[in-house]
Design a protein around this motif. Structure first.
Motif, PDB file in Angstrom:
ATOM      1  N   GLU A   1      82.280  22.058 -62.897  1.00  0.00           N
ATOM      2  CA  GLU A   1      82.820  20.999 -62.106  1.00  0.00           C
ATOM      3  C   GLU A   1      81.941  19.899 -61.563  1.00  0.00           C
ATOM      4  OE1 GLU A   1      86.228  20.337 -61.502  1.00  0.00           O
ATOM      5  OE2 GLU A   1      85.791  18.452 -60.376  1.00  0.00           O
ATOM      6  N   ALA A   2      80.862  20.455 -61.194  1.00  0.00           N
ATOM      7  CA  ALA A   2      79.812  19.369 -60.774  1.00  0.00           C
ATOM      8  C   ALA A   2      78.760  18.753 -61.941  1.00  0.00           C
ATOM      9  CB  ALA A   2      78.872  20.256 -59.779  1.00  0.00           C
ATOM     10  N   ALA A   3      79.235  19.537 -63.078  1.00  0.00           N
ATOM     11  CA  ALA A   3      78.353  18.931 -64.462  1.00  0.00           C
ATOM     12  C   ALA A   3      77.009  19.255 -64.211  1.00  0.00           C
ATOM     13  CB  ALA A   3      78.613  17.475 -64.612  1.00  0.00           C
ATOM     14  N   VAL A   4      76.796  20.516 -63.742  1.00  0.00           N
ATOM     15  CA  VAL A   4      75.505  21.024 -63.656  1.00  0.00           C
ATOM     16  C   VAL A   4      75.306  22.398 -64.325  1.00  0.00           C
ATOM     17  CG1 VAL A   4      75.515  22.092 -61.347  1.00  0.00           C
ATOM     18  CG2 VAL A   4      73.369  21.017 -62.135  1.00  0.00           C
ATOM     19  N   SER A   5      74.037  22.906 -64.659  1.00  0.00           N
ATOM     20  CA  SER A   5      74.268  24.229 -65.144  1.00  0.00           C
ATOM     21  C   SER A   5      74.038  25.321 -64.127  1.00  0.00           C
ATOM     22  CB  SER A   5      72.890  24.317 -66.003  1.00  0.00           C
ATOM     23  OG  SER A   5      71.695  24.606 -65.251  1.00  0.00           O
ATOM     24  N   LYS A   6      74.494  26.652 -64.296  1.00  0.00           N
ATOM     25  CA  LYS A   6      74.284  27.460 -63.299  1.00  0.00           C
ATOM     26  C   LYS A   6      72.911  27.594 -62.439  1.00  0.00           C
ATOM     27  CE  LYS A   6      76.226  31.439 -64.685  1.00  0.00           C
ATOM     28  NZ  LYS A   6      76.682  32.840 -64.935  1.00  0.00           N
ATOM     29  N   GLY A   7      72.077  27.487 -63.521  1.00  0.00           N
ATOM     30  CA  GLY A   7      70.657  27.551 -62.867  1.00  0.00           C
ATOM     31  C   GLY A   7      70.324  26.481 -61.852  1.00  0.00           C
ATOM     32  N   GLY A   8      71.011  25.229 -62.369  1.00  0.00           N
ATOM     33  CA  GLY A   8      70.918  23.868 -61.762  1.00  0.00           C
ATOM     34  C   GLY A   8      71.416  24.165 -60.294  1.00  0.00           C
ATOM     35  N   LEU A   9      72.467  24.727 -60.164  1.00  0.00           N
ATOM     36  CA  LEU A   9      73.251  24.995 -59.072  1.00  0.00           C
ATOM     37  C   LEU A   9      72.369  25.967 -58.091  1.00  0.00           C
ATOM     38  CD1 LEU A   9      76.850  25.701 -58.263  1.00  0.00           C
ATOM     39  CD2 LEU A   9      75.262  26.957 -57.348  1.00  0.00           C
ATOM     40  N   LEU A  10      71.726  27.034 -58.547  1.00  0.00           N
ATOM     41  CA  LEU A  10      71.174  27.946 -57.863  1.00  0.00           C
ATOM     42  C   LEU A  10      69.985  27.463 -57.422  1.00  0.00           C
ATOM     43  CD1 LEU A  10      72.323  31.204 -59.798  1.00  0.00           C
ATOM     44  CD2 LEU A  10      72.819  30.585 -57.255  1.00  0.00           C
ATOM     45  N   TYR A  11      69.541  26.180 -57.881  1.00  0.00           N
ATOM     46  CA  TYR A  11      68.169  25.956 -57.289  1.00  0.00           C
ATOM     47  C   TYR A  11      68.523  25.306 -55.829  1.00  0.00           C
ATOM     48  CZ  TYR A  11      64.600  22.285 -56.264  1.00  0.00           C
ATOM     49  OH  TYR A  11      63.445  21.601 -55.593  1.00  0.00           O
ATOM     50  N   HIS A  12      69.727  24.529 -55.882  1.00  0.00           N
ATOM     51  CA  HIS A  12      70.085  24.024 -54.517  1.00  0.00           C
ATOM     52  C   HIS A  12      70.613  24.885 -53.625  1.00  0.00           C
ATOM     53  CE1 HIS A  12      69.532  19.786 -55.696  1.00  0.00           C
ATOM     54  NE2 HIS A  12      69.820  20.063 -56.960  1.00  0.00           N
ATOM     55  N   PHE A  13      71.290  26.169 -54.072  1.00  0.00           N
ATOM     56  CA  PHE A  13      71.942  27.028 -53.096  1.00  0.00           C
ATOM     57  C   PHE A  13      71.402  28.456 -53.820  1.00  0.00           C
ATOM     58  CE2 PHE A  13      74.487  23.327 -52.719  1.00  0.00           C
ATOM     59  CZ  PHE A  13      74.466  22.833 -51.442  1.00  0.00           C
ATOM     60  N   ARG A  14      70.613  28.945 -52.839  1.00  0.00           N
ATOM     61  CA  ARG A  14      70.253  30.478 -53.380  1.00  0.00           C
ATOM     62  C   ARG A  14      71.305  31.586 -53.997  1.00  0.00           C
ATOM     63  NH1 ARG A  14      64.712  31.720 -50.132  1.00  0.00           N
ATOM     64  NH2 ARG A  14      63.722  29.642 -50.588  1.00  0.00           N
ATOM     65  N   SER A  15      72.353  31.479 -53.283  1.00  0.00           N
ATOM     66  CA  SER A  15      73.185  32.471 -53.572  1.00  0.00           C
ATOM     67  C   SER A  15      74.730  31.734 -53.247  1.00  0.00           C
ATOM     68  CB  SER A  15      73.055  33.549 -52.732  1.00  0.00           C
ATOM     69  OG  SER A  15      73.304  33.346 -51.448  1.00  0.00           O
ATOM     70  N   LYS A  16      75.692  32.518 -53.599  1.00  0.00           N
ATOM     71  CA  LYS A  16      77.032  32.092 -53.194  1.00  0.00           C
ATOM     72  C   LYS A  16      77.241  32.079 -51.569  1.00  0.00           C
ATOM     73  CE  LYS A  16      81.652  32.378 -54.891  1.00  0.00           C
ATOM     74  NZ  LYS A  16      82.807  33.304 -55.197  1.00  0.00           N
ATOM     75  N   ASP A  17      76.709  32.726 -50.817  1.00  0.00           N
ATOM     76  CA  ASP A  17      76.600  32.851 -49.442  1.00  0.00           C
ATOM     77  C   ASP A  17      76.064  31.379 -49.027  1.00  0.00           C
ATOM     78  OD1 ASP A  17      77.938  35.464 -48.949  1.00  0.00           O
ATOM     79  OD2 ASP A  17      76.542  35.840 -47.537  1.00  0.00           O
ATOM     80  N   ASP A  18      75.027  31.241 -49.604  1.00  0.00           N
ATOM     81  CA  ASP A  18      74.352  30.013 -49.084  1.00  0.00           C
ATOM     82  C   ASP A  18      75.083  28.924 -49.408  1.00  0.00           C
ATOM     83  OD1 ASP A  18      71.995  28.806 -48.013  1.00  0.00           O
ATOM     84  OD2 ASP A  18      71.238  28.393 -49.991  1.00  0.00           O
ATOM     85  N   LEU A  19      75.816  28.893 -50.469  1.00  0.00           N
ATOM     86  CA  LEU A  19      76.722  27.722 -50.937  1.00  0.00           C
ATOM     87  C   LEU A  19      78.024  27.751 -49.661  1.00  0.00           C
ATOM     88  CD1 LEU A  19      77.789  25.694 -52.950  1.00  0.00           C
ATOM     89  CD2 LEU A  19      78.878  27.440 -54.160  1.00  0.00           C
ATOM     90  N   LEU A  20      78.315  28.687 -49.180  1.00  0.00           N
ATOM     91  CA  LEU A  20      79.458  28.516 -48.222  1.00  0.00           C
ATOM     92  C   LEU A  20      78.982  28.106 -46.899  1.00  0.00           C
ATOM     93  CD1 LEU A  20      82.041  29.275 -47.131  1.00  0.00           C
ATOM     94  CD2 LEU A  20      81.359  31.848 -46.626  1.00  0.00           C
ATOM     95  N   ASP A  21      77.705  28.488 -46.718  1.00  0.00           N
ATOM     96  CA  ASP A  21      76.949  27.859 -45.387  1.00  0.00           C
ATOM     97  C   ASP A  21      76.877  26.503 -45.446  1.00  0.00           C
ATOM     98  OD1 ASP A  21      76.921  30.525 -44.054  1.00  0.00           O
ATOM     99  OD2 ASP A  21      74.930  30.959 -44.940  1.00  0.00           O
ATOM    100  N   GLY A  22      76.437  25.936 -46.729  1.00  0.00           N
ATOM    101  CA  GLY A  22      76.312  24.563 -46.827  1.00  0.00           C
ATOM    102  C   GLY A  22      77.570  23.851 -46.690  1.00  0.00           C
ATOM    103  N   MET A  23      78.620  24.408 -47.035  1.00  0.00           N
ATOM    104  CA  MET A  23      79.957  23.687 -47.055  1.00  0.00           C
ATOM    105  C   MET A  23      80.343  23.923 -45.628  1.00  0.00           C
ATOM    106  SD  MET A  23      83.469  24.975 -48.860  1.00  0.00           S
ATOM    107  CE  MET A  23      84.352  25.617 -47.525  1.00  0.00           C
ATOM    108  N   LEU A  24      80.217  24.935 -45.052  1.00  0.00           N
ATOM    109  CA  LEU A  24      80.595  24.900 -43.211  1.00  0.00           C
ATOM    110  C   LEU A  24      79.946  23.960 -42.506  1.00  0.00           C
ATOM    111  CD1 LEU A  24      81.468  28.811 -43.146  1.00  0.00           C
ATOM    112  CD2 LEU A  24      83.084  26.903 -43.616  1.00  0.00           C
ATOM    113  N   ALA A  25      78.673  24.021 -42.780  1.00  0.00           N
ATOM    114  CA  ALA A  25      77.645  22.838 -42.286  1.00  0.00           C
ATOM    115  C   ALA A  25      78.417  21.557 -42.309  1.00  0.00           C
ATOM    116  CB  ALA A  25      76.386  23.017 -42.644  1.00  0.00           C
ATOM    117  N   ARG A  26      78.503  21.034 -43.206  1.00  0.00           N
ATOM    118  CA  ARG A  26      79.068  19.987 -43.627  1.00  0.00           C
ATOM    119  C   ARG A  26      80.245  19.581 -43.076  1.00  0.00           C
ATOM    120  NH1 ARG A  26      79.424  17.207 -49.586  1.00  0.00           N
ATOM    121  NH2 ARG A  26      81.616  18.151 -49.571  1.00  0.00           N
ATOM    122  N   LEU A  27      81.211  20.738 -43.256  1.00  0.00           N
ATOM    123  CA  LEU A  27      82.482  20.666 -42.364  1.00  0.00           C
ATOM    124  C   LEU A  27      82.456  20.440 -40.940  1.00  0.00           C
ATOM    125  CD1 LEU A  27      85.655  20.918 -42.311  1.00  0.00           C
ATOM    126  CD2 LEU A  27      85.178  23.147 -41.839  1.00  0.00           C
TER     127      LEU A  27
END
Lengths: 177, 177
Positions: free
Chosen positions: A36-62
DNA sequence: GTCTATATTCTGATAGAC
DNA sequence: GTCTATCAGAATATAGAC
């Protein structure tokens, strides 16, 4: 340089929220979010180390956006009550999307998401109570907002609900207008 | 012969609901449900051909129990409004568990679950409206119930909410007592 | 009706090139 | 910062014994 939607990191969070809203937590795989973000899986995991980290990022922005929303509510021209009810229905704003996404995750018994939502709810309640000077009324209006929100995010929407609520709140003298 | 909890089929549905309530849809794998029901995966799949079939079974049972609940509400000694509000908070009953389980699934954008919940909500609304003779009031009370329900199932519970709501509904003359 | 074993696909995460 | 290739583990579902 990313194609659109600003910095990659934010674009990924946007995509995460979009997929959570439209398909729930099961659809929100790392693969799907990356696509959806037009990035590769590896690209995503560079910005967020794990799915957990992705959730933390989302909640911080919220949380950051939530603080802005509370200020808007406090100073709303039509009064906090009407502002609160209006925004309890999804208007399609970025903030609404972030809120619905968090609720989806909270419904999976994720404590972090639940805590983030609870903090926001507490802040909204304080504004309602300060404005109305009535605990019971403030709590009841908050529940109505929660109800509107739940219906809307579960697909039980009834577009006439809001006018019915306004009707009843007028009898209680709870609306500014 | 099953160890306990009656016929295997129902025991499996019970386990499915329990896991959905306690851990959400992600935790509710066929493996986990089978383990909770003390049956093997193969044993479970004999009774329900697929996970989809398992969901259908759960929703069918919910619909049957829902019809009974609507009758109870219509004839409740303290009036339908109070019955409705009371049962909007999880009392730990089998029906509550089935309801919360369905909501968890509905939040994953599952149309079947959403439809089942919507049908129940419609039935409850008709009872409220018939009793109160006031569309706006009935709709508002339903939203309050939805709010109580949402808070309760998201872990945002505030045990004082119900008394605040009763306080406000008294002012509106919506309570029987 | 219930079990074990197996096939298949999906998902999260790592490694290393560019 | 972003990509491709790859792995380990989990999840759904099937096959066939008992």
């Amino acid at each position: 340089m990313p194609a659109d939607g600003g910095p990659t990191r934010d674009r990924i969070l946007d995509s995460f929220e979009k997929i959570l809203v439209s398909g729930g937590t099961r659809s929100a795989t790392i693969d799907a979010v990356a696509a959806e973000a037009a990035v590769s899986k590896g690209g995503l995991l560079y910005h967020f180390r794990s799915k957990d980290d992705l959730l933390d990022g989302m909640l911080a922005r919220l949380a950051a956006r939530g603080a802005e929303d509370v200020e808007k509510m406090r100073n709303a021209p039509g009064g906090p009550v009407d502002y609160y009810l209006e925004t309890s229905i999804d208007s399609g704003s970025d903030f609404d999307r972030a809120l619905i996404a968090a609720a989806r995750v909270a419904y999976e018994s994720e404590e972090r998401a639940t805590r983030a939502l609870a903090a926001l709810r507490d802040a909204w309640f304080l504004v309602l109570r300060d404005h109305l000077g009535d605990d019971s009324l403030a709590r009841t209006i908050q529940l109505i907002g929660d109800g509107l929100y739940f219906d809307d995010t579960t697909g039980l929407t009834d577009k006439t609900s809001l006018s019915h609520v306004r009707n009843v709140l007028k009898r209680l003298g709870a609306l500014d207008s």
